[in-house]
Scaffold this active site. Structure first.
Site, PDB file in Angstrom:
ATOM      1  N   ALA A  18      48.362  74.982  11.308  1.00  0.00           N
ATOM      2  CA  ALA A  18      46.895  75.834  11.016  1.00  0.00           C
ATOM      3  C   ALA A  18      45.816  74.746  11.318  1.00  0.00           C
ATOM      4  O   ALA A  18      44.846  74.960  11.571  1.00  0.00           O
ATOM      5  CB  ALA A  18      46.758  76.208   9.803  1.00  0.00           C
ATOM      6  N   GLY A  21      48.587  70.523  16.241  1.00  0.00           N
ATOM      7  CA  GLY A  21      49.842  70.925  16.838  1.00  0.00           C
ATOM      8  C   GLY A  21      50.408  69.649  17.464  1.00  0.00           C
ATOM      9  O   GLY A  21      49.940  68.489  17.600  1.00  0.00           O
ATOM     10  N   ARG A  22      51.689  69.698  17.810  1.00  0.00           N
ATOM     11  CA  ARG A  22      52.546  68.536  18.444  1.00  0.00           C
ATOM     12  C   ARG A  22      53.589  68.861  19.301  1.00  0.00           C
ATOM     13  O   ARG A  22      54.042  69.957  19.226  1.00  0.00           O
ATOM     14  CB  ARG A  22      52.582  67.460  17.410  1.00  0.00           C
ATOM     15  CG  ARG A  22      53.890  67.647  16.385  1.00  0.00           C
ATOM     16  CD  ARG A  22      53.378  68.280  15.319  1.00  0.00           C
ATOM     17  NE  ARG A  22      54.486  68.460  14.305  1.00  0.00           N
ATOM     18  CZ  ARG A  22      55.209  67.706  13.750  1.00  0.00           C
ATOM     19  NH1 ARG A  22      54.799  66.332  13.701  1.00  0.00           N
ATOM     20  NH2 ARG A  22      56.249  68.007  12.973  1.00  0.00           N
ATOM     21  N   HIS A 252      58.649  81.292  12.917  1.00  0.00           N
ATOM     22  CA  HIS A 252      57.798  80.934  11.862  1.00  0.00           C
ATOM     23  C   HIS A 252      58.007  79.423  11.172  1.00  0.00           C
ATOM     24  O   HIS A 252      59.216  79.420  10.819  1.00  0.00           O
ATOM     25  CB  HIS A 252      57.935  82.037  10.625  1.00  0.00           C
ATOM     26  CG  HIS A 252      57.094  81.981   9.413  1.00  0.00           C
ATOM     27  ND1 HIS A 252      57.346  82.412   8.127  1.00  0.00           N
ATOM     28  CD2 HIS A 252      55.888  81.330   9.458  1.00  0.00           C
ATOM     29  CE1 HIS A 252      56.335  82.064   7.190  1.00  0.00           C
ATOM     30  NE2 HIS A 252      55.566  81.509   8.033  1.00  0.00           N
ATOM     31  N   ASP A 253      56.973  78.869  11.438  1.00  0.00           N
ATOM     32  CA  ASP A 253      57.406  77.304  11.073  1.00  0.00           C
ATOM     33  C   ASP A 253      58.008  77.443   9.666  1.00  0.00           C
ATOM     34  O   ASP A 253      58.766  76.180   9.516  1.00  0.00           O
ATOM     35  CB  ASP A 253      55.754  76.703  11.061  1.00  0.00           C
ATOM     36  CG  ASP A 253      54.728  76.970  10.146  1.00  0.00           C
ATOM     37  OD1 ASP A 253      55.083  78.086   9.458  1.00  0.00           O
ATOM     38  OD2 ASP A 253      53.716  76.774  10.405  1.00  0.00           O
ATOM     39  N   THR A 254      57.928  77.872   8.594  1.00  0.00           N
ATOM     40  CA  THR A 254      58.536  77.909   7.364  1.00  0.00           C
ATOM     41  C   THR A 254      59.999  78.110   7.611  1.00  0.00           C
ATOM     42  O   THR A 254      60.637  77.357   6.937  1.00  0.00           O
ATOM     43  CB  THR A 254      58.033  78.826   6.225  1.00  0.00           C
ATOM     44  OG1 THR A 254      56.453  78.682   6.063  1.00  0.00           O
ATOM     45  CG2 THR A 254      58.650  78.582   5.078  1.00  0.00           C
ATOM     46  N   THR A 275      49.625  72.970   4.238  1.00  0.00           N
ATOM     47  CA  THR A 275      48.235  73.832   3.812  1.00  0.00           C
ATOM     48  C   THR A 275      48.629  74.682   2.814  1.00  0.00           C
ATOM     49  O   THR A 275      47.821  74.855   1.715  1.00  0.00           O
ATOM     50  CB  THR A 275      47.763  74.541   5.069  1.00  0.00           C
ATOM     51  OG1 THR A 275      47.107  73.623   6.364  1.00  0.00           O
ATOM     52  CG2 THR A 275      46.581  75.544   4.904  1.00  0.00           C
ATOM     53  N   GLY A 424      54.430  67.708   5.107  1.00  0.00           N
ATOM     54  CA  GLY A 424      53.271  66.843   5.028  1.00  0.00           C
ATOM     55  C   GLY A 424      53.126  66.389   3.675  1.00  0.00           C
ATOM     56  O   GLY A 424      52.935  64.996   3.124  1.00  0.00           O
TER      57      GLY A 424
END
Length: 490
Positions: A18, A21-22, A252-254, A275, A424
């Protein structure tokens, strides 16, 4: 874990968060897991006159440029075997049939999940289907920005142009469609819409009809490990003249982050901390009880048919938005590392704990002022310095994590003996130690790149480079990464 005739393969993970990005290039084999970040770019809300939007076209351009760089680097060592995309959940784009070639064209920039329009959608949905009934059907916690609420508030869908809408695609599915021309709904992200039946793990067509949404709005659901297609011919000039296979991962990133979490025990919990802090357990069966509904726990789809039984706790958003406020007010950059060191020296007896789940902290804005308001309303002293406020935020997030861990164990009737923190937030030593102290559990921190790792591992398994269950894939993470352990000190 077994290897095929090809010992290692290279894959590119497009990992969209959010705020940034990479593109990460991964070299993967039975005894190899090496990551190289080849591109990083900023992301965030765009404040347009009609609300908070995403610049998804710009994001796609950045991703395509990053994939081109991944191709260039990978060509020195055998080339790319595939590409996979993951992103945040719930947000979507509406598409209509374009004139001329008849392809699907995006109708406007997608809304950001923090846009205030969703409040009207909540009311509209609950008038038709009470939340208790929704939970029984979809197993999802109440979040005012879940896709079904956004769709109910979408004026474009409800207006005259709505008749032209042919598809709604969640963010990673939309980018996948732009890459390949193929439209599908990846299962883990689809589960966050509120429109998937928790028992069948397929679209709840009865619910969709009851809510007045168009039939066929979303495409068929496909599971991680499915090959979506190859990149379009028109993109070859940007990709070294190649057409690359695009593999569906836990988009979904999670979901990808949990694949990339080296759960060390059957009794392990996890916190995917960015986040948001996604706090919970990996289960084989959903927990859809009155108690879990009241505790606002969700049953999101995981890779290989697992369930992510978790709840959203405010994560580092509160801290990063505080720093942004100070930067706007002072005109100078904030040194988070120095602030955390100073915060560690604040006496524990002076730390104020706020409710990080208070809705006032969701939208962008002046977080120090909102925290001061919360303290005043709750007869608590307002932190009197920047380090004291940072300590307040970190300890309050950790307190939220500890409550969620207790709830997860109680609701799932599971013993929890360790918690893995990835993402993170795993780099924030003060937060990890506070979480250990407040939960009474060992905290195993890392890897920070869990999402990209999970993305890459599913691609490698799909390519045949790796095999086995998620536990087998996680053994590779354990062998290749060294976590940091924080033990309770109080």
């Amino acid at each position: 874990m077994s290897a095929t005739t090809q010992q290692t393969t290279q894959h590119a993970a497009v990992d969209l968060g959010a705020s940034s990005g990479r593109v990460v290039l991964g070299q993967v084999g039975p005894d190899t897991l090496q990551l190289t970040e080849v591109s990083r770019f900023s992301n965030g809300p765009v404040h347009l006159p009609d609300g908070l939007r995403w610049d998804l076209i710009g994001l796609f351009d950045h991703a395509l440029t990053g994939l081109g760089e991944a191709v260039r680097v990978a060509d020195d060592d055998g080339g790319l075997a595939s590409v996979g995309i993951d992103s945040w959940a719930v947000d979507y784009g509406l598409l209509a049939r374009a004139a001329g070639d008849g392809g699907l064209a995006l109708l406007g920039a997608p809304f950001h999940y923090r846009d205030e329009r969703t409040a009207a959608g909540v009311e509209a949905v609950h008038r038709r289907v009470p939340f208790a009934e929704l939970y029984r059907r979809n197993g999802l916690q109440f979040l005012p920005f879940n896709t079904l609420y956004q769709l109910a508030a979408d004026e474009l869908l409800a207006g005259p142009a709505g008749a032209a809408v042919e598809r709604a695609l969640l963010v990673p599915d939309l980018l996948g469609q732009w890459l390949t021309g193929e439209a599908t709904a990846e299962a883990t992200n689809a589960s966050t819409t509120g429109l998937v039946n928790v028992d069948t793990q397929d679209w709840d067509h009865e619910l969709i009809t009851t809510l007045g949404l168009p039939a066929g709005l979303f495409p068929d659901i496909a599971v991680p490990g499915t090959t979506l297609g190859e990149t379009r011919d028109q993109l070859a000039p940007f990709l070294g003249g190649q057409r690359l296979p695009v593999t569906l991962v836990g988009s979904h990133d999670t979901a990808s982050a949990i694949v990339g979490t080296p759960l060390s025990s059957p009794h392990a919990a996890y916190i995917s901390c960015g986040t948001w802090g996604l706090v919970g357990l990996e289960l084989d069966q959903a927990v859809v009880t009155e108690a879990s509904r009241e505790a606002n726990f969700t049953n999101e789809g995981g890779v290989d048919g697992r369930f992510r039984f978790l709840t959203n706790v405010m994560g580092t958003w509160l801290l990063s938005e505080t720093l942004r406020t100070w930067e706007r007010q002072t005109g100078r950059a904030q040194d988070l590392g120095a602030l955390l060191e100073a915060a560690e020296q604040v006496p524990a007896a002076d730390v104020v704990i706020i409710d990080v789940q208070d809705e006032r902290f969701v939208a962008p804005g002046d977080m120090p002022a909102r925290i001061a308001d919360w303290c005043t309303e709750h007869d608590q002293p307002t932190p009197g310095s920047e380090p004291a406020l940072v300590r307040c935020i970190v300890e309050s997030i950790a307190a939220g994590f500890a409550r969620a861990l207790d709830d997860a164990a109680r609701l799932a009737e599971r013993r929890v003996d360790v918690v893995h923190v990835v993402g993170g937030g795993s780099l924030n030593a003060l937060l990890c130690q506070a979480t250990a102290d407040r939960s009474g559990l060992d905290v195993v921190a890392g890897p920070v790149e869990a999402t990209a790792i999970g993305n890459l591992l599913i691609q490698a398994r799909t390519a045949g480079t790796l095999s086995g269950e998620l536990e087998d894939l996680r053994e590779l993470i354990t062998r290749s990464h060294s976590p940091t352990t924080y033990r309770p000190q109080v």
